[in-house]
Design an enzyme around this catalytic site. Sequence first.
Site, PDB file in Angstrom:
ATOM      1  N   LYS C 174     -50.497 -89.558 -53.896  1.00 29.20           N
ATOM      2  CA  LYS C 174     -49.974 -88.270 -54.357  1.00 29.20           C
ATOM      3  C   LYS C 174     -50.219 -88.117 -55.856  1.00 29.20           C
ATOM      4  O   LYS C 174     -50.622 -87.041 -56.329  1.00 29.20           O
ATOM      5  CB  LYS C 174     -48.481 -88.149 -54.044  1.00 29.20           C
ATOM      6  CG  LYS C 174     -47.807 -86.862 -54.549  1.00 29.20           C
ATOM      7  CD  LYS C 174     -48.201 -85.637 -53.759  1.00 29.20           C
ATOM      8  CE  LYS C 174     -47.684 -84.328 -54.358  1.00 29.20           C
ATOM      9  NZ  LYS C 174     -46.251 -84.106 -54.157  1.00 29.20           N
ATOM     10  N   LYS C 242     -43.471 -82.825 -63.795  1.00 32.02           N
ATOM     11  CA  LYS C 242     -42.760 -83.970 -63.221  1.00 32.02           C
ATOM     12  C   LYS C 242     -43.769 -84.939 -62.606  1.00 32.02           C
ATOM     13  O   LYS C 242     -43.716 -86.151 -62.835  1.00 32.02           O
ATOM     14  CB  LYS C 242     -41.771 -83.494 -62.147  1.00 32.02           C
ATOM     15  CG  LYS C 242     -41.019 -84.634 -61.455  1.00 32.02           C
ATOM     16  CD  LYS C 242     -40.589 -84.257 -60.035  1.00 32.02           C
ATOM     17  CE  LYS C 242     -40.956 -85.367 -59.066  1.00 32.02           C
ATOM     18  NZ  LYS C 242     -40.777 -85.020 -57.648  1.00 32.02           N
TER      19      LYS C 242
END
Lengths: 297, 297, 297, 297
Positions: C174, C242
């Site tokens: 990811k 983030k």
Amino acid sequence: VNGDLVPSIGFIGLGIMGAPMARNLVRAGFAVTGFDLNAEAVAALAADGGKPAGSIAEAVRGADIVVTMLPADQHVETAVLGEDGVLAHIEPGALLIDFSTIRPETAQKVAAAATGIRVLDAPVSGGQQGAVDGVLSIMVGGAEADFAAARRVFDAVGRVAALVGPAGAGQVVKAANQLVVGGTYALVAEAILLMEASGVDASAGLDMLAGGLAGSRILELKRGSMLARDFTPGFRIDLHHKDMGIVLDAARQAEVALPFGFQVAAYVQAARAQGLGDRDHSGLLAVAEQLSGRSTA
Amino acid sequence: VNGDLVPSIGFIGLGIMGAPMARNLVRAGFAVTGFDLNAEAVAALAADGGKPAGSIAEAVRGADIVVTMLPADQHVETAVLGEDGVLAHIEPGALLIDFSTIRPETAQKVAAAATGIRVLDAPVSGGQQGAVDGVLSIMVGGAEADFAAARRVFDAVGRVAALVGPAGAGQVVKAANQLVVGGTYALVAEAILLMEASGVDASAGLDMLAGGLAGSRILELKRGSMLARDFTPGFRIDLHHKDMGIVLDAARQAEVALPFGFQVAAYVQAARAQGLGDRDHSGLLAVAEQLSGRSTA
Amino acid sequence: VNGDLVPSIGFIGLGIMGAPMARNLVRAGFAVTGFDLNAEAVAALAADGGKPAGSIAEAVRGADIVVTMLPADQHVETAVLGEDGVLAHIEPGALLIDFSTIRPETAQKVAAAATGIRVLDAPVSGGQQGAVDGVLSIMVGGAEADFAAARRVFDAVGRVAALVGPAGAGQVVKAANQLVVGGTYALVAEAILLMEASGVDASAGLDMLAGGLAGSRILELKRGSMLARDFTPGFRIDLHHKDMGIVLDAARQAEVALPFGFQVAAYVQAARAQGLGDRDHSGLLAVAEQLSGRSTA
Amino acid sequence: VNGDLVPSIGFIGLGIMGAPMARNLVRAGFAVTGFDLNAEAVAALAADGGKPAGSIAEAVRGADIVVTMLPADQHVETAVLGEDGVLAHIEPGALLIDFSTIRPETAQKVAAAATGIRVLDAPVSGGQQGAVDGVLSIMVGGAEADFAAARRVFDAVGRVAALVGPAGAGQVVKAANQLVVGGTYALVAEAILLMEASGVDASAGLDMLAGGLAGSRILELKRGSMLARDFTPGFRIDLHHKDMGIVLDAARQAEVALPFGFQVAAYVQAARAQGLGDRDHSGLLAVAEQLSGRSTA
């Protein structure tokens, strides 16, 4: 060298830097014949005791030493290498000192084209004030004997001169200098930004940095003006931008990868694109500030 | 402060930095009770006139001042904030001086957790030799009265100390310092590389840079060893890598974008990944060199 | 697995992503007991056929499978590893699927802490719309048998799922994905900027790029909206910011130097600092634009 | 246009790209007269049905269309702008199509110098195989009428051609293309490195990336060869390095700051400096690998 032991100098390029340098040579006793496309600059030199010339050929003919101080590569290509340029008229055996800041490759091209004469590339640092005060730093590429022969000229315009290698080497050192200067501004800018955005007393913080291993001439001279966002030049972004172009070219010629240098080039370009071309190079702080959305302007 | 006006100090963390700092506090007349997980370090302090402690609690109890000098954030989390840590045992009204280099956020967490006591974050620069000689530079975050109260401690271990802002500010300035130091090494490395690859006398070239606007403490102190590829520490890459992690965190906390700082972090990480973790941080030159295929190793 | 072969699921985290995922699991026939700190979200799930729970303990107790979908590391630390969290109440032998996007290190910490149960880290891409449509892409770290056991769950919420390695591997992939996505936006932004500033028809130019080796999903889907400066999310800069924090952490953990990834992190930080946190991540174009003083805003 | 409606073409530059392009023009029915400094290349064209020329003048004289396909700026300066070059001999009203990849500035210089004729800059992508197969992508700068007039030529050598703006615009788009291609390789390289160093199955991971928003033509075509470290060209680093030089120049001319583009230029330079000049541009992975000390070579 002429009879009365005072070498004659043909001086091409009487701009912001060249004019005070030529004047300092006159003061040091040299017989200086000057030429510039700007007739007023030539007249000013004449008023100061130099001899006016109406063309490169006239300035150069009979001179023991030819000095050039031109803005950029294309001017050297024309005024030195061009059809009616310095090399077409310079005396055999004369010494050509090019103070211009240009690409190492162009300096080497001049040296290669200059048969029968002697050539030094001799870019300077110290800015306009350094030129006026005769305290420039001079980075010289060429042969040792020629460097020795240029000593009196260097003494008249500079505080320190060093031979750093063969033809083009002076330009490489100047490029390295501008890379480090530009990069140091960027680092100090980020340090200021980090401190201010964190609610730290940036002035006290910079004092600490200046006193330790992070210390630099830039921190010493410029931290006050940077904190005050006073970007009065000094050395203009536009000129540093030109110099970073030389860094890019020099890196390609030397086949070295300079990620920090290239980053500096991108930020100086940004400063210029943001309209700061005529501000001091410490204005890189404004770029960093805007990037973080902290611009007060 | 105790009756005979010599404040007692509980000192936690007697490592490479902490041991000589504790010794200098003993020499300055403080009553120092020291603790470290390494019993030998505690014994060494005792041999030098300190008092050994078998636990944090024992070192801290009754002390006017508690000093901590720990390797990283997780050690502060445990030894200061942890269940049986400093805050659990420190006397009400005592002063906690944390010399550790940690994230501003952790320093602020300590300050916030410390109810009824006073706290300063006070990271240092100057390295092991500076600790031994008692000439560290101390960047302090906290309240002015507490800074004044710590003056004698700072005098015993450092050459200069400055209050730079509220809790965490000392850490921010230390982070800014390491950003500038690491970046300056990278810039000097690229300057060296460009000169060497261009056939320039890099030593003469660096002399010129050192004397002008590109000048820096690093050029002054390290240009000889860098040219000689002598990367004997000094300050190790591994430690600088830890510090750049703090820069990354501090930048995120402050919400500022630091492209140069992040680039420096990537290069220090590269140096470490290339096996240079125990070499001096000037070893960034080796990274630049390998990037351009010029590594001699 | 329970008697009637329909595994029961305890679902923690019914936010923007979790709510539609839980609903899709209900639709697929799972018995879903859901918990969220937001009582309305729990009620909404109940209205859709799920079972409301008043605590993590209640949601988790008796469940064959526990699913977590939480915003960030600290929430996983609390809701999974915390005192009254998932691990404290989950049934022995149950399967924990954490769909949250968090640091690989945290995922590994969960896996290490989970004794007697089975764990998969399974971050997703595809955004809110992908969650609603049940077409997420799922990157899974863990053991092959556990991946096989999770197949029906993955089929209910995603279009494709792949086991990419041991615990934490899903998070690494990811992170790699977000690095490439963010970087591609930055590259396309610079391409647009270069073309527009050169007086080129950027739309025709991007069509050419899209059709050749420079082609990408981003060019395919976003070139129109980028040229129109339409930065309606989509995937918000704040979330990408983030995720870039995770990239920074993952790079440090893996001891690799990622100069481009770090640069991307700096630019996403800049976008956020410039007030674009709630705009689409294609808004990196606005950062590039402002850097070159071409901002129309 | 000549009597039988088949325009005659003078073709200058029969190298790796030019030779198959000229052959495809012969096959399409054009009367092609070719010249190259390499006599063998001229003979090869003649064997394929073209007409050999002994000079630029001979190739150009009487031609309706002149095509140039030259390696770099300096060749265009000489062969097109030079004393005995194309412009000195081209027929009034003829159309000059320059397929060379050069600086936008040079393309504009050609257009400005070409009085009485029509000019298009038309750099291509698709590589040697694309030239052989006649499926190049052609980015064209110039006037719409001239673009229309060149349609049959473009159809003979390419799959797609688009007019993207005025003189030089084709070069700008080509530069933008190479920026994005080089940058995408760098991003994919860092993604691979991060996954491999983290113990992830990079092949499975790249499959996931390729299927989502991170997907690109490069991931589609090159992920297998990159994972296998097979850097057989394809498109050589040396050529991409030349193209990144054009990106640097184009950015300066357009006055835009391209930090990512400049970073790509530095890394392509590094690849070349590391001896990878004759390897495929996907070899940027080797640079990333070495930077992190993970080189297996």
